[in-house]
Scaffold this active site. Structure first.
Site, short mmCIF file in Angstrom:
data_model
loop_
_atom_site.label_atom_id
_atom_site.label_comp_id
_atom_site.label_asym_id
_atom_site.label_seq_id
_atom_site.Cartn_x
_atom_site.Cartn_y
_atom_site.Cartn_z
N ASP A 328 -0.96 80.47 3.95
CA ASP A 328 -0.07 79.09 4.18
C ASP A 328 -0.42 78.85 5.75
OD1 ASP A 328 1.72 77.01 4.12
OD2 ASP A 328 3.34 78.22 3.38
N GLU A 519 11.14 72.21 4.59
CA GLU A 519 10.99 73.48 5.01
C GLU A 519 12.08 74.01 6.06
OE1 GLU A 519 7.03 74.69 6.17
OE2 GLU A 519 6.07 72.98 5.04
#
Ligand code: BGC
Length: 630
Positions: A328, A519
């Protein structure tokens, strides 16, 4: 005294000489291992015109091995880096560095953010690979996690949590197929979805990206989504994410000082690993997953990118994953303080493609040095590149003629509207819903009533979303209501619930909820309604006989005055088709959805484990699976 002085001078000189010689030696070694003179160029293998890898009738393994046999070290390393499109300032960078993958992180759009702009941008990137010796096509990835929502004009579907509420794999597969068509229409051939996380704490800012906290629901819908992306009429590569245990991080364990729980630590519990976290991945692998994203979380104390046992021994060997592991956003650099060692350790742990969005030059240099020093073996590099090429061949990137795709069409909008209607969970109803469309006078209030940006949530045009007016295509919930009521019905709207007329209404509709977030920026110690929205509800209650509260949010919210609501509906983040909300509210369609995760009554119940046990042992307000079917 004189001799002491001479000794000192000699000692200092010796130290200086020692350092100079050492520096020269290190420099010489680095020069030797990186200079082109020692590269594989002299033995560069040119493929014949009828090379096996170009023959689509050959098995993929054969094609991969053949292509690998022609590749230089640099060409291989180029396939292993995934960089953000914003780090390309000159198209030639793609061919000079033999790049294999680009992505649009949420902020990375073409100069003109339009359907045509995207198409043109990616076509140029793809064309540039033809300037390289082997012309290996690019993977171009994006987070189309609820449709190709960064592109104005695209269809914006409900976020995953709403799809989880539908619990309808057939619908989810159709949505993924449509999303793949929309991506294809702009040249994107890779979607960073489906999400297989299992959130157990509503304070986490990514709850809405997940289908459910129930591994079975996650598996069923995750597979449906994956198949829809990869097996439709315009296939794109899917990515199951984020491996592993995401959703079970401990509060205040984040490695990121700006966050509370996102990018935090998941307790390394082997039993939960086997029973809860791995099954959706095993199912995804069996269903054809060829790319899995490694989470930014830690398993126990160790970051996921360094977990060789989990990445290589469990995922690749035990579960039989044949595809590639992509790290990621800067995840690899977070593994260790020294980025050279972080890179070496992650690749050796099993990461095949590294999302180091702006650091391709350093990565390529590091990989070359690491390989020459024997720190990353040829076998490991060949394995990583072989896996990436496997996915490219399987996707047909070397063979198939261009597919047109379809974006923003009426049939996709109808599908999104169907999904919205099927995702609304009716949590309380004192005989108010469905509302008669011929009701003479309706008052509407709340921050999310006429706010397409809010109902879309984040990952829509902007990473953090847009609260309010957005260039994305959509119909607000208010507009949806206005479109389904009778011609004679008067619908009055005021965000705060303050109306000029004192006329009492039979029905008030409060559409309240959260502003967009993505997020860790959405980590929230107390997810609840804003004072503004609570006031809007109270204002409506003072002027209407009955009030329906519709919550537009990425997660269940802690509600303190639910007993005063006549009806309560969870609408999640429905996306662009507000008409779908009106369809169930006014009875054109039935309520069929159920809660994809428990709805807590208080903060002290958090986290709620997967079997429904709350932290303080009390009962959740509504359990997973609850929903009035009407
Ligand atoms: C997120 C991923 C996403 C990636 C690429 C990261 O910040 O954690 O889910 O796929 O960015 O945009």
């Amino acid at each position: 005294m004189y001799t002491t002085l001479v000794r000192r001078i000699n000692a200092r000189r010796n130290i200086i000489v020692f350092f100079v010689i050492t520096a020269l030696l290190i420099g010489a070694v680095l020069l030797l291992i990186t200079t082109d003179a020692f590269d594989q160029k002299p033995i560069m293998n040119t493929p014949p015109e009828n090379a096996l890898y170009l023959d689509s009738t050959q098995p993929i393994d054969v094609r991969v091995a053949d292509l690998l046999s022609y590749m230089t070290l640099e060409e291989k390393i180029g396939q292993m880096i995934l960089i953000e499109k914003n780090s390309i300032h000159d198209l030639r960078t793609i061919s000079d560095f033999k790049m294999g993958g680009l992505l649009s992180g949420s902020g990375a759009k073409p100069e003109v953010n339009s359907i045509a702009g995207w198409k043109q941008m990616i076509t140029h990137y793809q064309k540039q690979t033809e300037e390289t010796r082997l012309a290996i096509p690019l993977l171009y990835g994006s987070d189309a996690i609820h449709g190709h929502a960064h592109v104005p004009g695209a269809t914006v579907f409900p976020h995953a949590i709403g799809l989880g509420a539908t619990n309808d794999p057939e619908l989810v597969e159709r949505i993924a197929e449509a999303t793949a068509r929309e991506l294809t229409a702009t040249g994107v051939n890779w979607n960073f979805a489906p999400n297989l996380d299992q959130p157990e704490d509503i304070r986490w800012g990514r709850v809405y990206e997940s289908f459910s906290d129930d591994p079975a629901r996650v598996s069923t819908l995750g597979i449906a989504y994956l198949k829809g992306l990869q097996e439709g009429d315009a296939p794109v590569l899917a990515t199951a994410k984020h491996f592993v245990g995401l959703g079970s991080m401990e509060w205040e364990s984040s490695f990121n000082k700006n966050f509370k729980i996102d990018q935090g630590k998941v307790p390394a519990d082997e039993t939960l690993l086997r029973a809860q976290y791995l099954p959706p991945y095993q199912d995804a692998i069996d269903a054809g997953a060829l790319s899995i994203m490694v989470g930014l979380n830690a398993w126990g104390e160790k970051k996921m990118v360094l977990q060789k046992e989990l990445l290589t021994d469990v995922l690749k060997k035990e579960l039989g994953f044949k595809g590639f592991l992509v790290s990621d956003w800067y995840g690899v650099h977070e593994g260790r303080k020294n980025i050279f060692w972080a890179t070496v350790s992650s690749v050796n742990a099993g990461v095949d493609m590294l999302m180091l969005p702006f650091d391709y030059q350093t990565f390529m240099w590091h990989m070359k040095v690491a390989n020459r020093l024997g720190l990353v073996s040829d076998e490991r590099i060949n394995d990583a590149v072989g896996r990436i090429l496997y996915a490219k061949f399987a996707l047909g990137l070397f063979d198939t003629a261009e597919v047109e795709g379809e974006i923003g069409s009426a049939r996709h909008a109808a599908l999104a509207r169907e999904a919205v209607a099927k995702s609304l969970v009716l949590l309380k109803n004192e005989g108010v819903v469905p509302i008669d469309p011929a009701t003479p006078y309706i008052k509407v209030a709340g921050s999310a009533a006429d706010n397409v940006g809010r109902q879309m949530g984040a990952w829509s045009v902007e990473w953090q979303g847009i609260d309010g007016k957005t260039p994305a295509k959509g119909v607000s919930i208010l507009e949806g209501i206005e479109s389904v009521v009778s011609d004679a019905t008067v619908v009055e709207y005021d965000r705060e619930g303050l109306f000029d007329s004192n006329r009492r209404a039979a029905i008030g509709i409060a559409v309240v909820g959260e502003g967009p977030y993505a997020e860790g920026w959405g980590d929230n110690a107390n997810p609840t309604l804003s004072e503004e929205d609570k006031l809007a509800i109270r204002n409506l209650q003072a002027q209407c006989d009955t009030v329906v509260v519709i919550i537009v949010s990425g997660r269940p919210l802690i509600l303190n005055d639910i007993e005063t609501y006549d009806a309560l509906i969870a609408a999640w983040l429905p996306g662009g088709e507000g008409g779908g909300v009106a369809d169930v509210l006014f009875g054109t369609k039935p309520f069929t959805a159920t809660l994809p995760l428990p709805w807590p009554a208080s903060l002290s119940q958090l986290p709620i484990s997967h079997d429904g046990t709350t932290a303080d042992g009390t009962k959740a307000l509504f359990p997973r699976g609850f929903g009035i079917i009407k």
